[in-house]
Design an enzyme around this catalytic site. Structure first.
Site, mmCIF file in Angstrom:
data_model
loop_
_atom_site.group_PDB
_atom_site.id
_atom_site.type_symbol
_atom_site.label_atom_id
_atom_site.label_comp_id
_atom_site.label_asym_id
_atom_site.label_seq_id
_atom_site.Cartn_x
_atom_site.Cartn_y
_atom_site.Cartn_z
ATOM 1 N N ALA A 41 3.075 2.714 -0.629
ATOM 2 C CA ALA A 41 1.941 1.717 -0.515
ATOM 3 C C ALA A 41 1.907 0.627 0.688
ATOM 4 O O ALA A 41 0.746 0.762 1.560
ATOM 5 C CB ALA A 41 1.841 0.832 -1.821
ATOM 6 N N CYS A 89 2.699 3.947 -10.407
ATOM 7 C CA CYS A 89 2.170 3.448 -11.402
ATOM 8 C C CYS A 89 1.701 4.451 -12.434
ATOM 9 O O CYS A 89 1.327 4.320 -13.779
ATOM 10 C CB CYS A 89 1.036 2.463 -11.220
ATOM 11 S SG CYS A 89 1.712 1.028 -10.213
ATOM 12 N N ARG A 147 -4.543 11.271 11.733
ATOM 13 C CA ARG A 147 -5.044 10.368 12.066
ATOM 14 C C ARG A 147 -4.111 9.449 13.031
ATOM 15 O O ARG A 147 -3.998 8.432 13.084
ATOM 16 C CB ARG A 147 -5.017 9.268 10.647
ATOM 17 C CG ARG A 147 -6.146 9.726 10.016
ATOM 18 C CD ARG A 147 -6.551 9.192 8.524
ATOM 19 N NE ARG A 147 -7.412 9.242 7.721
ATOM 20 C CZ ARG A 147 -7.846 10.448 7.041
ATOM 21 N NH1 ARG A 147 -6.529 11.394 6.814
ATOM 22 N NH2 ARG A 147 -8.713 10.742 6.131
#
Length: 477
Positions: free
Chosen positions: A14, A48, A75
């Protein structure tokens, strides 16, 4: 033309990949080279969601992956999988990496950086108990963990308990060690799969993120669901069978047979690299950063997510809060600052929500013990209300606890335990905490009302009214 700066990211989930993606939006490849190292098999995934994947609510591992390594590379982010960083050389602005692409011992080399992002996350607590490394004992921290557990369950469920002591009775048994967020979510996952579930926790009540009186509501509900919940119990060893596989869990007071054992004992910051390099750590072992998520006293080293401590805006103290919401925000802020923009992370109020089957559990702000630990004096109230107008079909009970500072009436914390639509009501309180509102001010909030959604007085506002009255009664004449 000047050479491009190099941004090195350690950790491909993340925080790390949010930072890389945001920096790439702001700077072109010729201005900023971005290299990210991830030692695992997956990047940008939702840890999660693993309990809901195990329980069958989420179908397929790929649904938990936000962006694949190939999509990152498209990217212009050079994401290198199966590559572990083993050392930081802060004075030399370089990191030592070991590449394990071929499954062998790996090739080591040094990679220099201009900007370094430490997004190493957290490691699960795994106490050194006898039998803890036996086959059949699982964690649920990564997608690899989740896949290993699912593979084992799908392979062994037709054995119907044969691996457990006294098994072979057609009953599948699971023991979950720990009754925090992961523990109760994994209990639900096994219930959904048809297992007889035992949850063992050393706490007075499940969910130590709640006060004991609210945790008792969770305990009662779990027992009513058929989940055996053992409190005040410390695991002493993992039982094994003749094949060396996990066959149950032993505590000081008894033994609990199992076909599968899952550890849900929480996590600690993964900061061994940082500690070895002399970077500043807090009481929890998490890295210390400034508001821009820059590691203190290090102008070109940044960190965020589960490996840092953050400021609790209610207590005024740093705290380790490993949640994906913060991790993604930290990454966005780091990427913005490295990319030439400006952003800060002011802190948190400690909001979290979870569920076990149909019971929703939420909290924000401080618990009683946390408020007392920082020297605050307070009043507490607990109210019982309903999720909808009392006369509307399907209404369910809901308990709300509010803690308010004595004299000032400032709201310090809210806990909610109830059924449908109980959990997300905590967001009302979270906004109030961010705004520094008093309980009395909360009573004037203009919240939406209709019988299918709420009583005339929302349960959170009922708690605010009662807390406001308690504060007034505690004031000296």
């Amino acid at each position: 033309m000047a050479a491009a700066e190099r941004m090195v990211v350690i950790g491909g989930d993340a925080t790390g990949m949010s930072a890389a993606s945001q920096a790439r939006r702001l700077k072109k490849p010729e201005e900023l080279e971005i290299v990210a190292f991830e030692r695992g098999h997956f990047a940008s995934f939702s840890a999660c969601g693993i309990p809901y994947w195990v329980g069958g609510d989420v179908t397929g591992r790929d649904n938990l992956i936000a962006r694949t390594p190939e999509e990152h590379r498209a990217r212009s982010i050079d994401l290198r999988m199966h590559t572990e960083v083993t050392e930081l050389d802060v004075p030399g602005q370089r990191v030592r990496v070991t590449e394990h692409e071929d499954g062998g011992p790996g090739t080591q080399r040094w990679v220099g950086y201009d900007q370094l992002v430490l997004a190493t996350g957290a490691r699960p607590v795994r106490p050194p108990l006898p039998g803890i490394e036996a086959p059949g004992v699982y964690g649920v921290q990564t997608l690899d963990d989740g896949q290993a557990l699912i593979d084992a369950l799908e392979k062994n469920e037709d054995l119907a308990g044969e691996g457990a002591p006294g098994g072979g009775d057609g009953v599948r048994r699971a023991v979950v060690v720990g009754a925090g967020y992961i523990g109760v979510e994994m209990a639900e996952a096994f219930v959904n799969r048809g297992y007889q579930v035992t949850v063992i926790d050393r706490g007075q009540q499940p969910m130590s993120t709640l006060d004991p009186d609210m945790g008792a509501l969770v305990y009662d509900a779990m027992c009513a669901m058929g989940i055996e919940t053992v409190r005040n119990a410390s695991v002493t060893r993992i039982l094994t069978d003749a094949r060396g596989r996990a066959a149950g869990v032993a505590t000081d007071d008894g033994e609990y047979p199992a076909d599968v054992v899952v550890l849900g004992l929480g996590v600690r910051p993964e900061t061994e690299l940082a500690a070895a390099a002399g970077l500043p750590l807090g009481e929890s072992g998490g890295l210390l950063t400034d508001l821009a998520m820059r590691v203190r006293d290090h102008g070109n080293i940044w960190s965020g997510g589960d490996c840092v401590e953050v400021l609790n805006l209610v207590s005024g103290r740093p705290q380790h809060v490993p949640l994906g919401t913060h991790a993604n925000k930290h990454g966005q802020i780091i990427g913005a600052n490295i990319g030439g923009d400006y952003a800060t992370f002011p802190g948190i109020v400690g909001t979290a929500v979870s569920k076990v089957c149909d019971l929703e559990i939420a909290r924000t702000g401080l618990l009683e013990r946390q408020a007392a630990a920082v020297g605050l004096q307070f009043e507490t109230v607990v109210i019982e209300s309903t999720s909808r107008a009392g006369y509307y079909p399907g209404t369910k009970p809901m308990h709300v606890k509010m803690i308010a500072e004595r004299r000032s009436g400032r709201v310090l914390g809210v806990q909610i335990v109830g059924r449908e639509n109980a959990g997300k009501r905590v967001d009302i309180a979270a906004v109030a905490l961010h705004a520094g509102m008093t309980a009395e001010q909360m009573t004037g909030l203009d919240l939406g009302y209709a019988p299918p959604f709420s009583p005339v007085w929302d349960p959170v506002l009922v708690a605010a009214r009662k807390a406001s009255a308690a504060v007034r009664a505690a004031r000296p004449n």
